[in-house]
Design a protein around this motif. Structure first.
Motif, PDB file in Angstrom:
ATOM      1  N   HIS A  44       0.807  -1.227   0.000  1.00  0.00           N
ATOM      2  CA  HIS A  44       0.000   0.000   0.000  1.00  0.00           C
ATOM      3  C   HIS A  44       0.840   1.277   0.000  1.00  0.00           C
ATOM      4  O   HIS A  44       0.291   2.371   0.040  1.00  0.00           O
ATOM      5  N   VAL A  45       2.144   1.142  -0.045  1.00  0.00           N
ATOM      6  CA  VAL A  45       3.011   2.309  -0.160  1.00  0.00           C
ATOM      7  C   VAL A  45       2.942   2.825  -1.590  1.00  0.00           C
ATOM      8  O   VAL A  45       3.259   2.096  -2.532  1.00  0.00           O
ATOM      9  N   ALA A  46       2.508   4.069  -1.767  1.00  0.00           N
ATOM     10  CA  ALA A  46       2.337   4.625  -3.105  1.00  0.00           C
ATOM     11  C   ALA A  46       2.380   6.146  -3.033  1.00  0.00           C
ATOM     12  O   ALA A  46       2.275   6.742  -1.947  1.00  0.00           O
ATOM     13  N   ASP A  47       2.517   6.784  -4.176  1.00  0.00           N
ATOM     14  CA  ASP A  47       2.525   8.245  -4.229  1.00  0.00           C
ATOM     15  C   ASP A  47       1.188   8.797  -3.736  1.00  0.00           C
ATOM     16  O   ASP A  47       0.130   8.161  -3.872  1.00  0.00           O
ATOM     17  N   ASP A  48       1.254   9.992  -3.155  1.00  0.00           N
ATOM     18  CA  ASP A  48       0.066  10.699  -2.675  1.00  0.00           C
ATOM     19  C   ASP A  48      -0.758   9.826  -1.729  1.00  0.00           C
ATOM     20  O   ASP A  48      -1.991   9.843  -1.756  1.00  0.00           O
ATOM     21  N   THR A  49      -0.066   9.078  -0.880  1.00  0.00           N
ATOM     22  CA  THR A  49      -0.738   8.142   0.015  1.00  0.00           C
ATOM     23  C   THR A  49      -0.240   8.322   1.444  1.00  0.00           C
ATOM     24  O   THR A  49       0.969   8.393   1.685  1.00  0.00           O
ATOM     25  N   LEU A  50      -1.185   8.385   2.378  1.00  0.00           N
ATOM     26  CA  LEU A  50      -0.896   8.418   3.805  1.00  0.00           C
ATOM     27  C   LEU A  50      -1.337   7.085   4.411  1.00  0.00           C
ATOM     28  O   LEU A  50      -2.502   6.718   4.330  1.00  0.00           O
ATOM     29  N   LEU A  51      -0.393   6.380   5.029  1.00  0.00           N
ATOM     30  CA  LEU A  51      -0.712   5.145   5.739  1.00  0.00           C
ATOM     31  C   LEU A  51      -0.897   5.475   7.209  1.00  0.00           C
ATOM     32  O   LEU A  51       0.013   6.000   7.862  1.00  0.00           O
TER      33      LEU A  51
END
Length: 547
Positions: free
Chosen positions: A93-100
């Motif tokens: 789920h690590v991706a650009d424009d992404t907050l985990l």
């Protein structure tokens, strides 16, 4: 009525992977006034009636506005009980424009999460604790046996040849309290936009591998901030661990390729075997603002760069390691380096509170307080090596209680020696003269010492200053010591408007034959002077009351 939508996840390389679990857009979350996040789970369902997760996190609204995608890691399968490892789920789920977002809980990792070349990536877990699986053996910073496998890191975000941009990493506790635990918590290379906040390393790092943090802002016009990164329990020396890293871990390493501006704010580092905070390259600028740094080997803060600084820090050395150098702050390389509004307290025979090395072109120490306590020995206060550039020591105090130099100015005694300016500095304390007789030892030409207050009542021939180099000027100031306040062996030393007095009844100045053309003007010398054959000695308009 607004609809909520599931978004298809992209994997670590950016390829679509709909089987890896749902990632929700911001529209798929119920947001309260403080940004409370609860994941909705139904396609084309009204936000008002969306099914909520049992987990919730108060996420700042600015963070929710910043990222296109917000992922609750528990909702996509991460175990918050610390039983099942989560690194594969996180990597998916690590991706650009992404907050985990990590809800409150305990999370186990048995391998590193790595992402390079990203843009706008975030990790947020203000009540999340991360642990790692067992480590049985290590080889060159790679776990070779144990439940954890691979490189000895939790997160590697960017690499030098493919840095990311705009990284948020906030709010995690890394639990190293169990025996044989400790990995690099975060390693980050970004061109710009590094934000790391509120990270706590709990427990001693005792595996003998990479220290808990490495940061690099790779672009010269880039910037970053690390706030409240705390590792108060430090690390074990490698000899006491299963690891093979040289000597032991560094607390926080600033990579030598870092070229931008990085602020280190209100951080805390305990004893690390190979420096506490180590700025290992001189290409960028690092500002250390506040914080506490204690007992690290080599230095608790080791600084390089251009316009780099330490301001408002508290540096403590009170736990010495036999046979190992320990310094408070070491300035290694660069220009316009500054130490300001900082307190350094050293107890026992550590090496120096501040050391300034040859590759420093210019440096300033201002509004600082140094306390050098005697506990079986004493540290030096400020030491300049022979080829260090111009240094100014201003408006500062040094309290020294053991037989050492408060300020030791090394030099070559040539016309090319860079000037040292000391101005409005006080040197006090009951240090004896049993081994280091003088508080101020001058082996460099061209110094200027203005309005110093040096009070050294300690016994055994304690002195204020010994001048062993040429063309040094003393203007104003009060000098008192048990023995002669001044001992001069330098040529063309000049004293203007100084007051000098011996508590022990000795002459104010002792002149050796090695020092010629000494001038004393408009001064007060209690007990006068003793001349051991100095040629060209001149005294004018100077009072000489009894000692």
């Amino acid at each position: 009525m607004e609809k909520s939508y599931l978004k298809t996840n992209t994997d670590n390389d950016g390829a679509g992977d709909s089987s890896s679990g749902p990632t929700f857009s911001r529209r798929a979350y119920l947001l309260g006034a403080v940004g409370t996040l609860t994941a909705g789970g139904y396609l084309s369902t009204s936000i008002d009636t969306a099914k909520a997760s049992t987990m919730s996190v108060d996420v700042p609204k600015s963070y929710l506005d910043r990222f296109d995608n917000v992922v609750d890691v528990v909702d996509v399968g991460a175990d918050p009980t610390g039983t099942e490892p989560i690194e594969d789920i996180i990597s998916q789920h690590v991706a650009d424009d992404t907050l985990l977002v990590f809800p409150e809980g305990r999370y186990l990792m048995n391998g590193q999460v790595r992402k390079s070349g990203f843009s706008n990536l975030g990790f947020y877990g203000p009540n999340a604790t991360l642990t790692h699986g067992s480590i049985e053996s290590l080889e060159k910073n790679v776990v070779s046996s144990g439940d954890f496998t691979g490189a000895a890191r939790f997160f590697r975000l960017g690499v030098i040849y493919a840095p990311g941009r705009d990284l948020l990493f906030e709010g995690f506790t890394f639990d190293f309290t169990a025996p044989q635990t400790g990995l690099r918590a975060i390693e980050a290379y970004v061109t710009d936009g590094l934000e790391v906040r509120d990270i706590t390393i709990d427990g001693e790092h005792d595996t003998g591998t990479l220290g808990p943090a490495l940061f690099s802002v790779t672009a010269a016009n880039g910037s970053g901030v690390v706030e409240r990164f705390k590792a108060p329990d430090g690390a074990a020396f490698t000899d006491d661990t299963i690891g093979d890293i040289n000597l032991g871990p560094t607390g926080m390493l600033i990579d030598p390729h870092s070229a931008g501006t990085l602020r280190i704010v209100d951080c805390e580092l305990g004893r690390f075997p190979d420096n506490g905070l180590y700025v290992s390259g001189a290409n960028g600028t690092v500002h250390v603002e506040g914080g506490t740094y204690k007992n690290s080997t080599v230095s608790s803060i080791r600084l390089k760069g251009y316009h780099s600084s330490v301001r408002g820090a508290n540096v403590i050395i009170d736990d010495l390691v036999s046979g190992i150098s320990q310094r408070g702050i070491r300035l290694d390389d660069g220009s316009d380096l500054r130490i300001e509004d900082t307190t350094i307290t050293v107890t026992g025979p550590a090496e120096d509170a501040i050391r300034i090395l040859n590759n420093v072109e210019t440096a300033t120490v201002k509004n600082c307080s140094l306390v050098l306590n005697d506990d079986g020995g004493c540290a030096r206060g400020i030491q300049l090596t022979k080829d260090a550039g111009r240094v100014e020591i201003l408006d500062s105090s040094i309290d020294i209680y053991g037989s050492e130099f408060a300020v030791y100015i090394q030099g070559n005694n040539t016309l090319d020696d860079a000037m040292v300016l000391m101005q409005n500095v006080s040197i006090t304390g009951t240090a004896p003269g049993s081994s280091a007789r003088e508080a101020l030892r001058i082996e460099r030409a061209n110094g200027r010492f203005e309005n110093l207050t040096v009070d050294q009542p300690g016994d055994e021939y304690r002195r204020c200053a010994e001048i062993l180099a040429d063309d040094n000027l003393f203007v104003g100031g009060t000098y008192k010591s048990n023995h002669h306040p001044f001992v001069n062996k330098g040529n063309r030393t000049r004293f203007d408007e100084v007051s000098a007095q011996s508590y022990g009844g000795w002459q104010a100045i002792k002149l050796y034959a090695e020092g010629t053309d000494v001038v004393v003007m408009d001064s007060t010398l209690y007990g006068g002077y003793i001349d051991k054959g100095a040629e060209g000695f001149t005294v004018d308009n100077t009072e000489m009351p009894p000692a």
